[in-house]
Design a protein around this motif. Structure first.
Motif, mmCIF file in Angstrom:
data_model
loop_
_atom_site.group_PDB
_atom_site.id
_atom_site.type_symbol
_atom_site.label_atom_id
_atom_site.label_comp_id
_atom_site.label_asym_id
_atom_site.label_seq_id
_atom_site.Cartn_x
_atom_site.Cartn_y
_atom_site.Cartn_z
ATOM 1 N N MET A 159 -48.504 17.800 2.761
ATOM 2 C CA MET A 159 -48.249 19.216 2.871
ATOM 3 C C MET A 159 -49.553 19.961 2.595
ATOM 4 O O MET A 159 -50.254 19.649 1.637
ATOM 5 N N PRO A 160 -49.883 20.936 3.410
ATOM 6 C CA PRO A 160 -51.124 21.692 3.205
ATOM 7 C C PRO A 160 -51.130 22.414 1.849
ATOM 8 O O PRO A 160 -50.093 22.851 1.354
ATOM 9 N N VAL A 161 -52.310 22.546 1.287
ATOM 10 C CA VAL A 161 -52.461 23.145 -0.035
ATOM 11 C C VAL A 161 -51.976 24.596 -0.051
ATOM 12 O O VAL A 161 -51.312 25.026 -0.987
ATOM 13 N N ARG A 162 -52.272 25.339 0.992
ATOM 14 C CA ARG A 162 -51.854 26.750 1.040
ATOM 15 C C ARG A 162 -50.340 26.881 1.066
ATOM 16 O O ARG A 162 -49.775 27.758 0.405
ATOM 17 N N LEU A 163 -49.676 26.028 1.821
ATOM 18 C CA LEU A 163 -48.213 26.057 1.878
ATOM 19 C C LEU A 163 -47.620 25.660 0.532
ATOM 20 O O LEU A 163 -46.662 26.271 0.059
ATOM 21 N N LYS A 164 -48.198 24.654 -0.083
ATOM 22 C CA LYS A 164 -47.748 24.212 -1.395
ATOM 23 C C LYS A 164 -47.905 25.334 -2.425
ATOM 24 O O LYS A 164 -47.017 25.567 -3.247
ATOM 25 N N SER A 165 -49.018 26.032 -2.376
ATOM 26 C CA SER A 165 -49.247 27.145 -3.302
ATOM 27 C C SER A 165 -48.253 28.275 -3.055
ATOM 28 O O SER A 165 -47.745 28.879 -4.003
ATOM 29 N N PHE A 166 -47.971 28.563 -1.801
ATOM 30 C CA PHE A 166 -47.015 29.611 -1.468
ATOM 31 C C PHE A 166 -45.615 29.257 -1.971
ATOM 32 O O PHE A 166 -44.949 30.067 -2.612
ATOM 33 N N ILE A 167 -45.172 28.033 -1.702
ATOM 34 C CA ILE A 167 -43.851 27.588 -2.159
ATOM 35 C C ILE A 167 -43.793 27.593 -3.684
ATOM 36 O O ILE A 167 -42.807 28.038 -4.279
ATOM 37 N N GLY A 168 -44.840 27.111 -4.331
ATOM 38 C CA GLY A 168 -44.878 27.091 -5.794
ATOM 39 C C GLY A 168 -44.827 28.486 -6.383
ATOM 40 O O GLY A 168 -44.151 28.720 -7.386
ATOM 41 N N THR A 169 -45.508 29.420 -5.768
ATOM 42 C CA THR A 169 -45.489 30.808 -6.249
ATOM 43 C C THR A 169 -44.089 31.407 -6.138
ATOM 44 O O THR A 169 -43.600 32.045 -7.070
ATOM 45 N N ILE A 170 -43.449 31.181 -4.999
ATOM 46 C CA ILE A 170 -42.079 31.664 -4.813
ATOM 47 C C ILE A 170 -41.153 31.023 -5.842
ATOM 48 O O ILE A 170 -40.315 31.702 -6.458
ATOM 49 N N LEU A 171 -41.292 29.721 -6.066
ATOM 50 C CA LEU A 171 -40.460 29.030 -7.059
ATOM 51 C C LEU A 171 -40.688 29.579 -8.466
ATOM 52 O O LEU A 171 -39.735 29.734 -9.242
ATOM 53 N N LEU A 172 -41.940 29.860 -8.814
ATOM 54 C CA LEU A 172 -42.225 30.405 -10.141
ATOM 55 C C LEU A 172 -41.598 31.782 -10.338
ATOM 56 O O LEU A 172 -41.025 32.070 -11.390
ATOM 57 N N VAL A 173 -41.692 32.619 -9.319
ATOM 58 C CA VAL A 173 -41.093 33.960 -9.420
ATOM 59 C C VAL A 173 -39.575 33.842 -9.556
ATOM 60 O O VAL A 173 -38.964 34.502 -10.408
ATOM 61 N N LEU A 174 -38.954 32.994 -8.748
ATOM 62 C CA LEU A 174 -37.508 32.797 -8.838
ATOM 63 C C LEU A 174 -37.105 32.221 -10.187
ATOM 64 O O LEU A 174 -36.092 32.641 -10.766
ATOM 65 N N LEU A 175 -37.892 31.275 -10.688
ATOM 66 C CA LEU A 175 -37.609 30.691 -12.000
ATOM 67 C C LEU A 175 -37.606 31.759 -13.083
ATOM 68 O O LEU A 175 -36.677 31.822 -13.896
ATOM 69 N N VAL A 176 -38.607 32.598 -13.100
ATOM 70 C CA VAL A 176 -38.702 33.634 -14.134
ATOM 71 C C VAL A 176 -37.540 34.622 -14.027
ATOM 72 O O VAL A 176 -36.935 34.983 -15.042
#
Length: 72
Positions: free
Chosen positions: A1-18
Motif C-alpha cells: 500500500m502506498p505511504v500516502r494512502l496509508k497515512s490518509f487512512i491512518g489519519t482518518i482512523l485516528l480522528v474517528l478513534l478520538v
C-alpha cells in the motif's frame, strides 16, 4: 500500500478513534459517575484521558511501518 494512502487512512482512523472514544467515555461518565465524588471523577477522566493513546499508538505504528518490498 502506498505511504500516502496509508497515512490518509491512518489519519482518518485516528480522528474517528478520538471522536468515538470521547463520546463513549462521556456517556459512561454521565451514566456511572453521577453520584460519585470529585476524586473519582478526577481519576476516571485522568485514566480515560490517557487510555486512548494505546489504540492510537497501534494506528501510528501501522502507518509508519515501511511498505513491503516486492522481491521476486
Amino acid at each position: 500500500m502506498p505511504v500516502r494512502l496509508k497515512s490518509f487512512i491512518g489519519t482518518i482512523l485516528l480522528v474517528l478513534l478520538v471522536i468515538v472514544y470521547a463520546v463513549v467515555a462521556t456517556i459512561v461518565a454521565v451514566a456511572q459517575l453521577a453520584e460519585s465524588g470529585p476524586l473519582v471523577h478526577l481519576a476516571y477522566f485522568f485514566l480515560t484521558g490517557l487510555l486512548w493513546v494505546l489504540p492510537a499508538m497501534l494506528i501510528v505504528k501501522w502507518m509508519l511501518k515501511p511498505p513491503r518490498s516486492k522481491a521476486g
